[in-house]
Design a protein around this motif. Structure first.
Motif, short mmCIF file in Angstrom:
data_model
loop_
_atom_site.label_atom_id
_atom_site.label_comp_id
_atom_site.label_asym_id
_atom_site.label_seq_id
_atom_site.Cartn_x
_atom_site.Cartn_y
_atom_site.Cartn_z
N GLN A 93 0.84 -1.19 0.00
CA GLN A 93 0.00 0.00 0.00
C GLN A 93 0.88 1.25 0.00
OE1 GLN A 93 -3.41 -0.64 0.42
NE2 GLN A 93 -4.20 1.45 0.48
N GLY A 94 0.58 2.18 -0.91
CA GLY A 94 1.31 3.43 -0.86
C GLY A 94 1.98 3.79 -2.17
N ARG A 95 2.99 4.65 -2.09
CA ARG A 95 3.62 5.21 -3.28
C ARG A 95 4.98 4.57 -3.54
NH1 ARG A 95 2.23 11.74 -3.23
NH2 ARG A 95 -0.05 11.47 -3.41
N PHE A 96 5.24 4.32 -4.83
CA PHE A 96 6.51 3.74 -5.26
C PHE A 96 6.94 4.44 -6.55
CE2 PHE A 96 4.03 0.46 -3.17
CZ PHE A 96 4.92 -0.06 -2.23
N LEU A 155 9.11 3.64 -9.89
CA LEU A 155 9.80 2.67 -10.76
C LEU A 155 10.72 3.46 -11.68
CD1 LEU A 155 10.25 -0.05 -12.25
CD2 LEU A 155 8.18 0.47 -13.57
N GLU A 156 12.01 3.24 -11.54
CA GLU A 156 12.99 3.92 -12.37
C GLU A 156 13.70 2.89 -13.24
OE1 GLU A 156 14.35 7.72 -9.73
OE2 GLU A 156 15.15 5.77 -9.10
N VAL A 157 13.59 3.03 -14.55
CA VAL A 157 14.18 2.10 -15.51
C VAL A 157 15.27 2.82 -16.28
CG1 VAL A 157 13.76 0.64 -17.53
CG2 VAL A 157 12.05 0.78 -15.71
N GLU A 158 16.44 2.20 -16.34
CA GLU A 158 17.57 2.73 -17.09
C GLU A 158 18.12 1.62 -17.97
OE1 GLU A 158 20.10 5.54 -18.52
OE2 GLU A 158 18.61 5.91 -16.95
N ASN A 159 18.01 1.82 -19.29
CA ASN A 159 18.49 0.84 -20.27
C ASN A 159 17.94 -0.56 -19.99
OD1 ASN A 159 19.90 0.07 -22.57
ND2 ASN A 159 21.74 -0.46 -21.41
N GLY A 160 16.65 -0.63 -19.66
CA GLY A 160 15.99 -1.91 -19.49
C GLY A 160 16.08 -2.52 -18.11
N GLU A 161 16.86 -1.94 -17.20
CA GLU A 161 17.00 -2.46 -15.84
C GLU A 161 16.30 -1.53 -14.86
OE1 GLU A 161 18.36 -5.41 -15.11
OE2 GLU A 161 18.75 -5.75 -17.24
N ALA A 162 15.67 -2.12 -13.83
CA ALA A 162 14.81 -1.33 -12.95
C ALA A 162 15.35 -1.22 -11.54
CB ALA A 162 13.42 -1.95 -12.91
N GLU A 163 15.04 -0.10 -10.92
CA GLU A 163 15.19 0.10 -9.49
C GLU A 163 13.85 0.64 -8.99
OE1 GLU A 163 17.66 -0.56 -7.45
OE2 GLU A 163 19.14 -1.18 -8.97
N VAL A 164 13.46 0.24 -7.78
CA VAL A 164 12.19 0.68 -7.20
C VAL A 164 12.46 1.22 -5.81
CG1 VAL A 164 9.86 0.02 -6.54
CG2 VAL A 164 10.94 -1.06 -8.52
N ARG A 165 11.89 2.37 -5.53
CA ARG A 165 12.01 2.96 -4.19
C ARG A 165 10.65 3.44 -3.72
NH1 ARG A 165 11.92 8.53 -4.88
NH2 ARG A 165 12.53 9.27 -6.98
N ALA A 166 10.50 3.51 -2.43
CA ALA A 166 9.27 4.04 -1.85
C ALA A 166 9.23 5.55 -2.02
CB ALA A 166 9.18 3.68 -0.38
N GLY A 167 8.01 6.10 -2.10
CA GLY A 167 7.84 7.55 -2.20
C GLY A 167 7.38 7.97 -3.57
N GLY A 168 7.70 9.20 -3.94
CA GLY A 168 7.28 9.73 -5.22
C GLY A 168 5.98 10.50 -5.15
N ASP A 169 5.49 10.86 -6.31
CA ASP A 169 4.33 11.75 -6.41
C ASP A 169 3.00 11.03 -6.59
OD1 ASP A 169 6.10 13.92 -6.24
OD2 ASP A 169 6.44 13.89 -8.41
N GLY A 170 3.03 9.73 -6.85
CA GLY A 170 1.78 8.99 -7.00
C GLY A 170 0.96 9.44 -8.19
N ASP A 171 1.63 9.71 -9.32
CA ASP A 171 0.92 10.25 -10.49
C ASP A 171 -0.01 9.23 -11.14
OD1 ASP A 171 2.18 12.75 -10.28
OD2 ASP A 171 3.94 12.00 -11.36
N MET A 172 0.26 7.95 -10.96
CA MET A 172 -0.63 6.90 -11.49
C MET A 172 -1.21 6.13 -10.31
SD MET A 172 0.09 3.82 -14.24
CE MET A 172 -0.03 4.94 -15.65
N LYS A 173 -2.52 6.22 -10.15
CA LYS A 173 -3.21 5.60 -9.02
C LYS A 173 -3.96 4.37 -9.51
CE LYS A 173 -3.82 9.99 -6.55
NZ LYS A 173 -2.89 10.72 -7.44
#
Length: 397
Positions: A324-327, A329-347
């Protein structure tokens, strides 16, 4: 029955094993005398029988099947769920929901981020966070239309010593698909030893080894003229020559069979090789996916090479507060990192995330269905990140 007394775990003793067999027999309309061999086959293949006990007796059953699933060229750990059944006297009391909640907690507790199943009924599974995420199609081809004459590769029956090479061929093909399984013993056993049938394996070899194979069963559909239907439990080709050689082999059966059928996705490249559209493609099932660990699932998935972007998500999950909450997803050249937080632009709900994750429906389609809210930039970013071939599964479990 007081649900607070529920216990979930492996069946204990002959009495509970007999209860499992009785529930599965009634749930799936299978003869009771076939249940002990079925159970033994499940266990031999690595399937894990699980029961929900309430009031001191078995109220419901399931089978958990550890395996993996290919997404964007990455294998993501997954547990398939099958054999879901509820004792007739326990129906209509929320028993199936409690069974599924317990099973999903068990799977997440193992560190597995995904679960997949074929639904007998969608409302039950949607209640616990599953959603449509891919398809299983039947491909029915006229054998007379397989007018290939490829003989450049050697074709021969499969021997036991060939199995590691076949597993490698399958894996090399599956990792380029969306949603195909990283098979374990349970699924391979269904390929090579389908229930009630005999499967004959044939492979094709080139100078670099095995390039493709198939497993074929024969079903007599007209005893009067000995006419057969050919059913393939597996069909994999790594090269165009292997594909044509296998289709030539099937076409060589034209005097014995009118049709050959196999399972796959909506756009099988083998059909592209046919001269005419002498085939039918029929939708059989929409399978369902449950994302159990949002950041782990998003990070484990592969994305298109060269693809980069950031997507700010706000996820709702009724079962797992950790999701539950905001995450971000940051993708660079096909590889991903995910961190908590952000602006929640897609609900979106975790159910909707399953359809987005697999590429089953586009972000625009999900917004049209009222399943997500997002600004235009987020929609474009999500469309690019999750683009790919239609997700499909040739295997049942």
């Amino acid at each position: 029955m007081d649900p607070t007394t529920s216990q979930f775990g492996p069946p204990e003793g002959e009495r509970e094993l007999a209860a499992v067999e009785d529930i599965v027999s009634q749930a799936f309309g299978m003869p009771l005398e076939e249940m002990t061999p079925w159970r033994q086959k499940v266990e031999a293949g690595g399937g894990q029988l699980r029961v929900l006990r309430e009031g001191g007796s078995v109220a419901a059953t399931s089978v958990l099947i550890p395996m993996g699933q290919w997404w964007g060229g990455h294998q993501v750990p997954m547990v398939g769920i099958g054999g879901v059944g509820v004792a007739p006297a326990r129906r209509g009391q929320g028993t199936a929901t409690r069974l599924m909640q317990a099973a999903l907690r068990d799977i997440r507790g193992r560190g597995v981020p995904l679960s997949v199943l074929y639904p007998a009924t969608q409302p039950l599974y949607r209640r616990v966070g599953f959603e449509q995420a891919g398809s299983r199609f039947e491909l029915r081809v006229q054998v007379s239309g397989l007018d290939f004459h490829e003989r450049s590769l050697k074709l021969r029956p499969v021997e036991p010593a060939d199995l590691p090479a076949l597993h490698d061929v399958y894996r090399r093909y599956a990792q380029r698909q969306q949603g195909w399984l990283e098979r374990g013993p349970y699924i391979w056993n269904r390929v090579t030893h389908p229930r009630g049938e005999v499967a004959y394996g044939y492979l094709v070899e080139g100078v670099n080894g095995v390039e493709g194979y198939l497993y074929l069963t024969r079903r007599l559909i007209s005893p009067r003229d000995l006419l057969q239907e050919l059913s393939l439990t597996d069909l994999v080709a790594l090269t165009p020559a292997a594909a044509r050689r296998l289709l030539s082999f099937i076409g060589d059966h034209a005097s014995l069979a009118r049709e050959v059928v196999w399972r796959g996705g909506p756009a099988d490249p083998l059909l592209f090789l046919l001269r005419e559209q002498t085939y039918q493609v029929k939708s059989l099932f929409q399978w369902m996916l449950r994302i159990l660990d949002v950041p782990a699932a998003l990070q484990a998935r592969g994305y298109a090479a060269g693809q980069s972007g950031a997507l700010h998500l706000e996820v709702e999950d009724d079962l797992f507060p950790e999701n539950q909450g905001r995450f971000v997803l940051e993708v660079e050249n096909g590889e991903a990192e995910v961190r908590a937080g952000g602006d929640g632009d897609m609900k979106l709900h975790v159910r909707t995330l399953a359809s987005l994750y697999s590429g089953f429906l586009s972000p625009d389609a999900l917004r049209f269905a009222g399943a997500l809210e997002a600004d235009e930039l987020s929609l474009r970013t999500a469309s690019a990140l999750f683009a790919g071939a239609p997700p499909a599964l040739p295997d049942m479990f």
